[in-house]
Design an enzyme around this catalytic site. Structure first.
Site, mmCIF file in Angstrom:
data_model
loop_
_atom_site.group_PDB
_atom_site.id
_atom_site.type_symbol
_atom_site.label_atom_id
_atom_site.label_comp_id
_atom_site.label_asym_id
_atom_site.label_seq_id
_atom_site.Cartn_x
_atom_site.Cartn_y
_atom_site.Cartn_z
ATOM 1 N N ASP A 1 0.983 -1.667 0.473
ATOM 2 C CA ASP A 1 -0.577 -0.290 -0.002
ATOM 3 C C ASP A 1 1.041 1.095 0.002
ATOM 4 O OD1 ASP A 1 -2.657 1.647 0.847
ATOM 5 O OD2 ASP A 1 -1.540 1.931 2.521
ATOM 6 N N ASP B 1 -2.855 0.956 6.754
ATOM 7 C CA ASP B 1 -2.092 0.310 5.891
ATOM 8 C C ASP B 1 -1.633 -1.058 5.612
ATOM 9 O OD1 ASP B 1 -2.465 3.797 5.428
ATOM 10 O OD2 ASP B 1 -0.175 3.858 6.317
ATOM 11 N N GLU C 1 -1.054 -1.192 -5.800
ATOM 12 C CA GLU C 1 -2.808 -0.160 -7.182
ATOM 13 C C GLU C 1 -2.058 0.255 -7.990
ATOM 14 O OE1 GLU C 1 -3.615 2.403 -3.202
ATOM 15 O OE2 GLU C 1 -1.417 1.392 -3.067
#
Ligand SMILES: [Zn+2]
Length: 299
Positions: free
Chosen positions: A69, A249, A153
């Site tokens: 993350d 997170d 991501e």
């Protein structure tokens, strides 16, 4: 391309059109020099060499997959609970930069003073940039050494928060002026980290997988319920449905890791490689096709 070591500190390279150029020997080249690029940054000249080191990407990697993350408070958090972060701009540097910005605003454009202030600003930001580059390279080395698959991501789908431009209802003040400094404070080098990971991965055989990670910060990693209220604060995630608690997170990084498994199981191989199919360690959960919505998630 001819490169000669002159002594402990200096070397020289024979460049087309320029002839012999001396440079500080800061690291060994470790391979056959293919080309050289000369550039000027923050008032200094640099030469960089493209080198063929003959390294072959390994077929097998013994590590396990990891999700990462990328955040504003912590640069990178892994699904295994490791935090990769450092301060890129010191409070002193930020203060100095702020003062220089005011000076620049008062200086006459095109004047010698204007150029001098500009150069001082560039020197400060140059240090910040160098620090960020070093951090990304170190983190990338550690992560690719440990893991066979790294799931990130896709930044194009990530909801970028914190901006000086404000919102439609509440436009920000001094947008242009704040931008440079905000970038230095908030920019955790996400894109640079991705590049560094891809570069380091060629030496370890690590696979980099991008996933569309909508709602990763609002989804409970255990029961998969999506609720904006589960995100209690910057650091705390406490599921409103099942009570699962975790660092926000780390919870997000685990969802990112899961998102890669979901993509593979839903659509076959997808070309992301056999290794992704290995289940990550930890409790195995049934993964629903759609996130379960409890309340309206805020963007
Ligand atoms: Zn839950």
């Amino acid at each position: 391309m001819v490169v000669e070591r002159l002594n402990h500190k200096w070397a020289r390279a024979k460049l087309p059109k320029l002839g012999w150029v001396a440079f500080r020997w800061t690291r060994s080249l470790g391979g056959q020099v293919r080309s050289a690029t000369v550039s000027r940054r923050n008032g200094h000249w640099f030469v960089s060499f493209l080198v063929d080191d003959g390294a072959v990407t390994p077929e097998h990697h013994a590590g396990a997959p990891v999700g990462i993350d990328r955040g504003v408070a912590v640069a990178a958090t892994t699904s295994t609970g490791d935090f990769h972060d450092r301060e890129f701009i010191t409070p002193g540097e930020a203060e100095r930069y702020r003062r220089l910005q005011h000076k620049l605003a008062r200086a006459k454009k095109g004047s010698r003073n204007h150029a001098r202030v500009r150069a001082a600003m560039n020197r400060t930001m140059g240090r910040v940039t160098a620090r960020r580059a070093g951090f990304c390279a170190q983190s990338a080395h550690q992560l690719t050494t440990r893991h066979n698959v790294i799931v990130l991501e896709d930044l194009r789908t990530k909801n970028m928060t914190a901006s000086a431009s404000g919102t439609m209802d509440k436009p920000g003040k001094n947008v242009a002026q704040k931008r440079g400094l905000n970038r230095a404070i908030l920019d955790k080098g996400w894109h640079r980290l991705e590049l560094a990971l891809r570069n380091a991965a060629r030496y370890t055989g690590t696979e980099i997988v991008l996933v569309n990670a909508a709602y990763t910060s609002q989804t409970c990693n255990v029961c998969k319920v999506v609720d904006a209220k589960s995100r209690k604060s910057q650091a705390v995630f406490a599921c409103t449905a099942c009570g699962h608690q975790a660092h926000a997170d780390v919870n997000a990084a685990r969802n990112i890791l899961n998102a890669a498994g979901l993509a593979v199981s839903a659509c076959g191989d997808l070309g992301v490689g056999r290794s992704v199919k290995q289940e990550p360690s930890g409790p195995r959960e049934a993964v629903p096709d759609q996130p379960v919505l409890a309340g309206i998630p805020r963007h």
